[in-house]
Design a protein around this motif. Sequence first.
Motif, PDB file in Angstrom:
ATOM      1  N   ALA A  53       0.718  -1.299   0.038  1.00  0.00           N
ATOM      2  CA  ALA A  53      -0.024   0.006  -0.123  1.00  0.00           C
ATOM      3  C   ALA A  53       1.038   1.339  -0.009  1.00  0.00           C
ATOM      4  CB  ALA A  53      -1.067  -0.150   1.184  1.00  0.00           C
ATOM      5  N   GLY A  54       2.225   1.114   0.096  1.00  0.00           N
ATOM      6  CA  GLY A  54       3.220   2.450   0.016  1.00  0.00           C
ATOM      7  C   GLY A  54       3.701   2.796   1.235  1.00  0.00           C
ATOM      8  N   ARG A  55       3.414   2.188   2.279  1.00  0.00           N
ATOM      9  CA  ARG A  55       4.326   2.367   3.397  1.00  0.00           C
ATOM     10  C   ARG A  55       5.812   1.926   3.281  1.00  0.00           C
ATOM     11  NH1 ARG A  55       0.602   0.853   8.831  1.00  0.00           N
ATOM     12  NH2 ARG A  55       1.845   2.493   9.734  1.00  0.00           N
ATOM     13  N   ARG A  56       6.755   2.319   3.947  1.00  0.00           N
ATOM     14  CA  ARG A  56       7.923   2.193   3.993  1.00  0.00           C
ATOM     15  C   ARG A  56       8.671   1.856   5.377  1.00  0.00           C
ATOM     16  NH1 ARG A  56      12.932   5.128   4.806  1.00  0.00           N
ATOM     17  NH2 ARG A  56      11.705   6.910   5.162  1.00  0.00           N
ATOM     18  N   LEU A  57       9.307   0.820   5.589  1.00  0.00           N
ATOM     19  CA  LEU A  57       9.868   0.114   6.550  1.00  0.00           C
ATOM     20  C   LEU A  57      11.034   0.623   6.886  1.00  0.00           C
ATOM     21  CD1 LEU A  57       9.787  -3.663   7.478  1.00  0.00           C
ATOM     22  CD2 LEU A  57      11.784  -2.553   7.794  1.00  0.00           C
ATOM     23  N   VAL A  58      10.987   1.253   8.210  1.00  0.00           N
ATOM     24  CA  VAL A  58      12.361   1.995   8.628  1.00  0.00           C
ATOM     25  C   VAL A  58      13.086   1.306   9.688  1.00  0.00           C
ATOM     26  CG1 VAL A  58      11.424   4.223   8.031  1.00  0.00           C
ATOM     27  CG2 VAL A  58      10.983   3.454  10.198  1.00  0.00           C
ATOM     28  N   GLY A  59      12.470   0.121  10.345  1.00  0.00           N
ATOM     29  CA  GLY A  59      13.070  -0.595  11.307  1.00  0.00           C
ATOM     30  C   GLY A  59      12.285  -1.652  11.924  1.00  0.00           C
ATOM     31  N   ARG A  60      12.862  -2.045  13.120  1.00  0.00           N
ATOM     32  CA  ARG A  60      12.211  -3.220  13.875  1.00  0.00           C
ATOM     33  C   ARG A  60      12.229  -2.869  15.491  1.00  0.00           C
ATOM     34  NH1 ARG A  60      11.766  -6.804   9.202  1.00  0.00           N
ATOM     35  NH2 ARG A  60      13.503  -5.959   7.775  1.00  0.00           N
ATOM     36  N   LYS A  61      11.010  -3.255  16.040  1.00  0.00           N
ATOM     37  CA  LYS A  61      11.149  -3.095  17.378  1.00  0.00           C
ATOM     38  C   LYS A  61      11.294  -4.487  18.177  1.00  0.00           C
ATOM     39  CE  LYS A  61       7.793  -4.010  20.009  1.00  0.00           C
ATOM     40  NZ  LYS A  61       6.650  -3.713  21.146  1.00  0.00           N
ATOM     41  N   ILE A  62      11.878  -4.426  19.352  1.00  0.00           N
ATOM     42  CA  ILE A  62      11.987  -5.610  20.150  1.00  0.00           C
ATOM     43  C   ILE A  62      11.223  -5.464  21.160  1.00  0.00           C
ATOM     44  CG2 ILE A  62      13.517  -7.158  21.200  1.00  0.00           C
ATOM     45  CD1 ILE A  62      15.851  -5.897  19.321  1.00  0.00           C
ATOM     46  N   ASP A  79       9.879 -10.678  21.672  1.00  0.00           N
ATOM     47  CA  ASP A  79       9.142 -10.855  20.459  1.00  0.00           C
ATOM     48  C   ASP A  79       9.652  -9.559  19.727  1.00  0.00           C
ATOM     49  OD1 ASP A  79       8.232  -8.525  21.476  1.00  0.00           O
ATOM     50  OD2 ASP A  79       5.900  -9.397  21.456  1.00  0.00           O
ATOM     51  N   TYR A  80       9.353  -9.338  18.151  1.00  0.00           N
ATOM     52  CA  TYR A  80       9.675  -8.375  17.510  1.00  0.00           C
ATOM     53  C   TYR A  80       8.630  -7.926  16.461  1.00  0.00           C
ATOM     54  CZ  TYR A  80      10.946 -11.958  13.842  1.00  0.00           C
ATOM     55  OH  TYR A  80      10.908 -12.997  12.955  1.00  0.00           O
ATOM     56  N   GLY A  81       8.545  -6.798  15.924  1.00  0.00           N
ATOM     57  CA  GLY A  81       7.867  -6.347  14.743  1.00  0.00           C
ATOM     58  C   GLY A  81       8.405  -5.517  13.951  1.00  0.00           C
ATOM     59  N   VAL A  82       7.311  -4.761  13.030  1.00  0.00           N
ATOM     60  CA  VAL A  82       8.087  -3.924  12.197  1.00  0.00           C
ATOM     61  C   VAL A  82       7.497  -2.472  12.594  1.00  0.00           C
ATOM     62  CG1 VAL A  82       8.259  -5.548  10.233  1.00  0.00           C
ATOM     63  CG2 VAL A  82       6.318  -4.217  10.406  1.00  0.00           C
ATOM     64  N   MET A  83       8.519  -1.523  11.911  1.00  0.00           N
ATOM     65  CA  MET A  83       8.090  -0.172  12.200  1.00  0.00           C
ATOM     66  C   MET A  83       8.192   0.603  10.775  1.00  0.00           C
ATOM     67  SD  MET A  83      10.163   0.876  15.773  1.00  0.00           S
ATOM     68  CE  MET A  83      12.061   1.025  14.733  1.00  0.00           C
ATOM     69  N   PHE A  84       7.081   1.408  10.652  1.00  0.00           N
ATOM     70  CA  PHE A  84       6.872   2.022   9.324  1.00  0.00           C
ATOM     71  C   PHE A  84       7.331   3.695   9.345  1.00  0.00           C
ATOM     72  CE2 PHE A  84       3.887  -1.508   8.398  1.00  0.00           C
ATOM     73  CZ  PHE A  84       4.538  -2.140   7.548  1.00  0.00           C
ATOM     74  N   ARG A 104      -0.668   3.129  25.555  1.00  0.00           N
ATOM     75  CA  ARG A 104       0.240   3.163  26.700  1.00  0.00           C
ATOM     76  C   ARG A 104       1.580   3.347  26.077  1.00  0.00           C
ATOM     77  NH1 ARG A 104      -0.382  -2.774  26.787  1.00  0.00           N
ATOM     78  NH2 ARG A 104      -1.310  -2.010  24.803  1.00  0.00           N
ATOM     79  N   ILE A 105       2.597   3.874  27.137  1.00  0.00           N
ATOM     80  CA  ILE A 105       3.867   4.385  26.649  1.00  0.00           C
ATOM     81  C   ILE A 105       5.068   3.586  27.345  1.00  0.00           C
ATOM     82  CG2 ILE A 105       5.596   6.297  27.168  1.00  0.00           C
ATOM     83  CD1 ILE A 105       3.859   7.148  24.800  1.00  0.00           C
ATOM     84  N   GLU A 106       5.856   3.400  26.743  1.00  0.00           N
ATOM     85  CA  GLU A 106       7.417   2.635  27.260  1.00  0.00           C
ATOM     86  C   GLU A 106       8.424   3.425  27.221  1.00  0.00           C
ATOM     87  OE1 GLU A 106       5.881  -2.135  26.610  1.00  0.00           O
ATOM     88  OE2 GLU A 106       7.343  -1.247  25.484  1.00  0.00           O
ATOM     89  N   VAL A 107       9.546   3.408  27.974  1.00  0.00           N
ATOM     90  CA  VAL A 107      10.699   4.104  27.951  1.00  0.00           C
ATOM     91  C   VAL A 107      11.541   3.188  27.414  1.00  0.00           C
ATOM     92  CG1 VAL A 107      12.455   5.245  29.426  1.00  0.00           C
ATOM     93  CG2 VAL A 107       9.896   5.396  29.975  1.00  0.00           C
ATOM     94  N   GLU A 108      12.445   3.516  26.342  1.00  0.00           N
ATOM     95  CA  GLU A 108      13.448   2.827  25.451  1.00  0.00           C
ATOM     96  C   GLU A 108      14.528   3.469  25.074  1.00  0.00           C
ATOM     97  OE1 GLU A 108      11.673  -0.071  22.997  1.00  0.00           O
ATOM     98  OE2 GLU A 108       9.695   0.161  23.746  1.00  0.00           O
ATOM     99  N   LEU A 109      15.474   2.951  24.640  1.00  0.00           N
ATOM    100  CA  LEU A 109      16.631   3.375  23.589  1.00  0.00           C
ATOM    101  C   LEU A 109      16.404   2.613  22.349  1.00  0.00           C
ATOM    102  CD1 LEU A 109      19.797   3.225  25.934  1.00  0.00           C
ATOM    103  CD2 LEU A 109      18.631   5.030  25.415  1.00  0.00           C
ATOM    104  N   ALA A 110      16.745   3.640  21.167  1.00  0.00           N
ATOM    105  CA  ALA A 110      16.723   3.101  20.054  1.00  0.00           C
ATOM    106  C   ALA A 110      18.150   3.262  19.351  1.00  0.00           C
ATOM    107  CB  ALA A 110      15.920   3.912  19.080  1.00  0.00           C
ATOM    108  N   GLU A 227      18.652   0.932   9.495  1.00  0.00           N
ATOM    109  CA  GLU A 227      17.424   0.411  10.089  1.00  0.00           C
ATOM    110  C   GLU A 227      17.607   0.941  11.601  1.00  0.00           C
ATOM    111  OE1 GLU A 227      15.294  -3.136   9.552  1.00  0.00           O
ATOM    112  OE2 GLU A 227      17.037  -4.072   8.858  1.00  0.00           O
ATOM    113  N   ILE A 228      16.366   1.368  12.100  1.00  0.00           N
ATOM    114  CA  ILE A 228      16.100   2.062  13.404  1.00  0.00           C
ATOM    115  C   ILE A 228      15.659   0.482  14.076  1.00  0.00           C
ATOM    116  CG2 ILE A 228      15.070   3.379  15.236  1.00  0.00           C
ATOM    117  CD1 ILE A 228      14.572   5.100  12.669  1.00  0.00           C
ATOM    118  N   ILE A 229      16.404   0.252  15.341  1.00  0.00           N
ATOM    119  CA  ILE A 229      16.103  -0.857  16.370  1.00  0.00           C
ATOM    120  C   ILE A 229      15.637  -0.342  17.721  1.00  0.00           C
ATOM    121  CG2 ILE A 229      16.505  -3.177  17.074  1.00  0.00           C
ATOM    122  CD1 ILE A 229      17.100  -3.070  14.245  1.00  0.00           C
TER     123      ILE A 229
END
Length: 261
Positions: A53-62, A79-84, A104-110, A227-229
């Motif tokens: 549909a035209g979205r662009r993958l920029v990274g992955r989330k763990i 687990d992991y998923g994708v980020m657009f 909800r919000i979580e605190v992380e490093l990328a 990629e952003i992880i």
Amino acid sequence: MLSPDAIEQIADELATAEQSRTVIPRITSRFPDATIEDSYAIQGIWRDKNLAAGRRLVGRKIGLTSKAMQQATGITEPDYGVMFDDTVYASGSDIPFDDFSNVRIEVELAFVLKAPLEGPDCTLDDALAAIDYAVPALEVLNSHIELEGRTIVDTISDNAAYGAMVLGDVRKRPDEIDLRWVPGVLSRNGEIEETGVAAGVLGHPATGVAWLANKFHQHDARLEAGEIILAGSFTRPMWVHRGDTVLCDYREMGTIECRFL
């Protein structure tokens, strides 16, 4: 394992739920024999539909890499998923509350990679060598499957509950800072709600990057340069409501602020 038709059906249900901001019944309540392999297959079909549909993958989330998150969800396996590209916000952004469900919000490093990273024997040192820089990040969780009784299968199918991320402005190379001791003090409307330290993520926040590279090797894939992880939360998720202002202080890595309108 689920049939191809069932996997396609669930992926379509999740796509519809995302568009309509609704929640579907748990997959495991309807398909109790569904496996983790099924859940990644569902996520993969959903991802491919979005790319088409035209979205662009920029990274992955763990996800689910810290004791705090495992205790909060009752799930003990990462687990992991994708980020657009359209899910990335800068600090100071106004975020549309209605774009998400169960916010909800979580605190992380990328981490942003400067070189490809692949398994099967990727180590923390390998991950650190491949990382260009670390940047503070808040993850916005977005659930399209009912929360009560969720299992790892439900979570993975739902793109690991990823909705968006808000990136800070301070970037640090791994040799500039001891990433284990980056703190996060998370406030909502001026009141501190959660605190944590990045070492809570598998002992070192970049350990998840190595884990993901090894996981990808099982599928003949690798993490690519650029990629952003998103490495996983070191606080419990904090519920957010319309009108809330969220602020997280990462000390020497600066602050992130956003508002949900």
